[in-house]
Design a protein around this motif. Structure first.
Motif, PDB file in Angstrom:
ATOM      1  N   GLU A 292      49.670  -4.578  73.397  1.00 44.78           N
ATOM      2  CA  GLU A 292      50.683  -3.524  73.578  1.00 44.78           C
ATOM      3  C   GLU A 292      51.188  -2.999  72.238  1.00 44.78           C
ATOM      4  N   ASP A 293      51.142  -3.833  71.188  1.00 45.92           N
ATOM      5  CA  ASP A 293      51.507  -3.351  69.854  1.00 45.92           C
ATOM      6  C   ASP A 293      50.497  -2.314  69.374  1.00 45.92           C
ATOM      7  N   ILE A 294      49.225  -2.634  69.520  1.00 45.38           N
ATOM      8  CA  ILE A 294      48.184  -1.694  69.083  1.00 45.38           C
ATOM      9  C   ILE A 294      48.316  -0.376  69.826  1.00 45.38           C
ATOM     10  N   ALA A 295      48.557  -0.441  71.127  1.00 44.84           N
ATOM     11  CA  ALA A 295      48.746   0.783  71.916  1.00 44.84           C
ATOM     12  C   ALA A 295      49.966   1.563  71.427  1.00 44.84           C
ATOM     13  N   GLY A 296      50.999   0.846  70.977  1.00 44.06           N
ATOM     14  CA  GLY A 296      52.205   1.514  70.489  1.00 44.06           C
ATOM     15  C   GLY A 296      52.051   2.104  69.105  1.00 44.06           C
ATOM     16  N   ILE A 297      51.181   1.520  68.296  1.00 42.78           N
ATOM     17  CA  ILE A 297      50.954   2.003  66.933  1.00 42.78           C
ATOM     18  C   ILE A 297      50.183   3.318  66.921  1.00 42.78           C
ATOM     19  N   LEU A 298      49.201   3.451  67.798  1.00 37.95           N
ATOM     20  CA  LEU A 298      48.259   4.570  67.740  1.00 37.95           C
ATOM     21  C   LEU A 298      48.914   5.949  67.787  1.00 37.95           C
ATOM     22  N   PRO A 299      49.947   6.196  68.625  1.00 38.66           N
ATOM     23  CA  PRO A 299      50.537   7.545  68.643  1.00 38.66           C
ATOM     24  C   PRO A 299      51.105   8.001  67.306  1.00 38.66           C
ATOM     25  N   TYR A 300      51.511   7.059  66.466  1.00 40.96           N
ATOM     26  CA  TYR A 300      52.081   7.435  65.165  1.00 40.96           C
ATOM     27  C   TYR A 300      51.031   8.038  64.230  1.00 40.96           C
ATOM     28  N   LEU A 301      49.755   7.807  64.509  1.00 48.58           N
ATOM     29  CA  LEU A 301      48.693   8.386  63.682  1.00 48.58           C
ATOM     30  C   LEU A 301      48.715   9.909  63.723  1.00 48.58           C
ATOM     31  N   GLN A 302      49.174  10.463  64.835  1.00 49.17           N
ATOM     32  CA  GLN A 302      49.129  11.917  65.003  1.00 49.17           C
ATOM     33  C   GLN A 302      50.063  12.655  64.045  1.00 49.17           C
ATOM     34  N   GLN A 303      51.018  11.943  63.461  1.00 48.01           N
ATOM     35  CA  GLN A 303      51.976  12.577  62.551  1.00 48.01           C
ATOM     36  C   GLN A 303      51.665  12.297  61.079  1.00 48.01           C
ATOM     37  N   ASP A 304      50.509  11.702  60.800  1.00 45.30           N
ATOM     38  CA  ASP A 304      50.165  11.428  59.409  1.00 45.30           C
ATOM     39  C   ASP A 304      50.058  12.735  58.626  1.00 45.30           C
ATOM     40  N   LYS A 305      50.629  12.756  57.425  1.00 46.02           N
ATOM     41  CA  LYS A 305      50.724  14.004  56.668  1.00 46.02           C
ATOM     42  C   LYS A 305      49.389  14.497  56.125  1.00 46.02           C
ATOM     43  N   LYS A 306      48.370  13.664  56.151  1.00 43.42           N
ATOM     44  CA  LYS A 306      47.041  14.105  55.693  1.00 43.42           C
ATOM     45  C   LYS A 306      46.237  14.769  56.802  1.00 43.42           C
ATOM     46  N   ASN A 307      46.760  14.720  58.032  1.00 45.59           N
ATOM     47  CA  ASN A 307      46.037  15.316  59.154  1.00 45.59           C
ATOM     48  C   ASN A 307      45.914  16.826  59.000  1.00 45.59           C
ATOM     49  N   ARG A 308      44.846  17.353  59.554  1.00 42.78           N
ATOM     50  CA  ARG A 308      44.667  18.801  59.566  1.00 42.78           C
ATOM     51  C   ARG A 308      43.972  19.195  60.867  1.00 42.78           C
ATOM     52  N   ASN A 309      44.581  20.144  61.575  1.00 40.25           N
ATOM     53  CA  ASN A 309      44.048  20.587  62.864  1.00 40.25           C
ATOM     54  C   ASN A 309      43.798  19.409  63.804  1.00 40.25           C
ATOM     55  N   ALA A 310      44.784  18.496  63.842  1.00 38.57           N
ATOM     56  CA  ALA A 310      44.755  17.337  64.735  1.00 38.57           C
ATOM     57  C   ALA A 310      43.659  16.328  64.390  1.00 38.57           C
ATOM     58  N   VAL A 311      42.984  16.511  63.228  1.00 43.87           N
ATOM     59  CA  VAL A 311      41.986  15.542  62.782  1.00 43.87           C
ATOM     60  C   VAL A 311      42.680  14.522  61.871  1.00 43.87           C
ATOM     61  N   ILE A 312      42.469  13.245  62.164  1.00 43.22           N
ATOM     62  CA  ILE A 312      43.060  12.195  61.334  1.00 43.22           C
ATOM     63  C   ILE A 312      42.188  12.023  60.095  1.00 43.22           C
ATOM     64  N   ASN A 313      42.743  12.383  58.943  1.00 43.58           N
ATOM     65  CA  ASN A 313      42.024  12.267  57.679  1.00 43.58           C
ATOM     66  C   ASN A 313      42.465  11.004  56.959  1.00 43.58           C
ATOM     67  N   CYS A 314      41.508  10.167  56.639  1.00 45.25           N
ATOM     68  CA  CYS A 314      41.794   8.854  56.063  1.00 45.25           C
ATOM     69  C   CYS A 314      41.218   8.782  54.649  1.00 45.25           C
ATOM     70  N   VAL A 315      41.781   7.891  53.844  1.00 45.26           N
ATOM     71  CA  VAL A 315      41.195   7.546  52.551  1.00 45.26           C
ATOM     72  C   VAL A 315      40.387   6.270  52.752  1.00 45.26           C
TER      73      VAL A 315
END
Length: 344
Positions: A292-315
């Motif tokens: 349930e922690d992992i499920a709760g963490i995932l939505p926060y990825l959508q607000q990462d400041k490196k995202n562009r056009n809803a694509v999660i951009n990672c280093v």
């Protein structure tokens, strides 16, 4: 590293800075911890000044606390020739810089970091900001401090947990830009760390990257290694009463997860991944993640400041010591990395 001063010169340089520039007023911004442990060390170097204490902790890095700072500056009639001295860790530096940058369209501020995290990362580079609606650093501006004064004596006021939190950013700098230092320190270990040597070296890594890309349009993004997953973990745990993580503890999770993603995408060898995992396990206690922690963490990825056009951009790492930015990852891939972190 212009305008960054290290001990033993840090406090004399701060004293000269404040006395020689004829600031109209000086505000020292502290929390209850730095007022107790650090302000007495600094006080002897200060001319006449105001002191404002705000509550410590990431949970207080908010608009409400910012309003308290702006109200104080207004009530004390600070003009644009005033200066804010941020005496504290990452929260004080981020928020104090943010408030100074916005007050009357910008007044001078300087950072006097008191945690390892702030010394090697938060106080350098000009990122200021506050959290908003539960999202980490959702509001902020790029505004460089006029100067940074780093005095390693303040580390003696910190518990080991806080030192380890800052160490995560040191490790990050090695992983993205200094393979030789990582290999050396991997053998030396955390307990034998020489802070008088490691702090300036770590600051230099960040300073060079920031100088090449001040506004994070390109290569500066590599400083976010570990932070796409790490910030999501940190934001989620801030909502879990009694389970809050320090910034570096969450970033330590992110460093392992994003190293795993690098290996999965064929950029990092299995042997390198293993060396990273082993070293991290030697320093950090594993954060227990329930499904349930992992499920709760995932939505926060959508607000990462490196995202562009809803694509999660990672280093990601293209080998230890070399990072690549704008690497797209899916939510499912991040989920697998968190599951991997839990069992590795």
């Amino acid at each position: 590293m212009e305008n960054i001063f290290f001990s033993p010169e840090a406090l004399p340089e701060l004293q000269e800075f404040l006395r020689s520039r004829a600031f109209s007023q000086i505000l020292i911004l502290v929390d209850e911890n730095t007022r107790r442990d650090c302000y007495p060390i600094l006080k002897k170097a200060l001319p006449e000044h105001h002191l404002l204490q705000i509550p410590s902790g990431e949970a207080n890095k908010t608009l409400g606390t910012s309003e308290t700072i702006w109200q104080f500056l207004t009530e004390k009639a600070f003009d644009r020739w005033g200066v804010v001295v941020n005496l504290g860790g990452g929260v004080i530096g981020d928020m104090g810089g943010f408030c100074a940058a916005l007050y009357k369209r910008g007044i001078t501020f300087v950072n006097v970091p008191t945690t390892l995290l702030a010394m090697v990362d938060a106080s350098v580079g000009g990122k200021t900001g506050i959290d908003f609606l539960g999202f980490k650093n959702q509001l902020g501006v790029f505004q460089e401090p006029r100067a940074v004064f780093i005095h390693s004596l303040f580390l003696e006021t910190l518990p080991a947990r806080q030192i380890k939190s800052g160490y995560a950013e040191v490790i990050k700098h090695w992983l993205i830009a200094d393979a030789a230092a990582f290999e050396t320190q991997r053998l030396v270990g955390f307990l034998a760390a020489d802070w008088q040597k490691l702090i300036p070296e770590s600051v230099e890594v960040k300073s060079k990257i920031v100088k090449a890309d001040p506004l994070e349009k390109g290569v500066r993004k590599i400083l976010n290694f570990g932070h796409t997953v790490g910030h999501a973990v940190e934001s989620y745990f801030l909502t879990q009463l009694g389970r809050e993580l320090l910034h570096g503890e969450a970033i330590a999770v992110g460093l392992v997860c994003e190293s795993y993603l690098s290996e999965q995408k064929g950029l990092l060898s299995q042997a390198e991944l293993s060396r990273i995992e082993t070293f991290m396990a030697m320093v950090y206690e594993k954060v227990k993640l329930k499904p349930e922690d992992i499920a709760g963490i995932l939505p926060y990825l959508q607000q990462d400041k490196k995202n562009r056009n809803a694509v999660i951009n990672c280093v990601l790492l293209e080998g230890i010591g070399k990072a690549v930015y704008d690497q797209p990852v899916t939510v499912a891939e991040v989920e697998r990395s968190l599951q991997y972190y839990q069992i590795v």
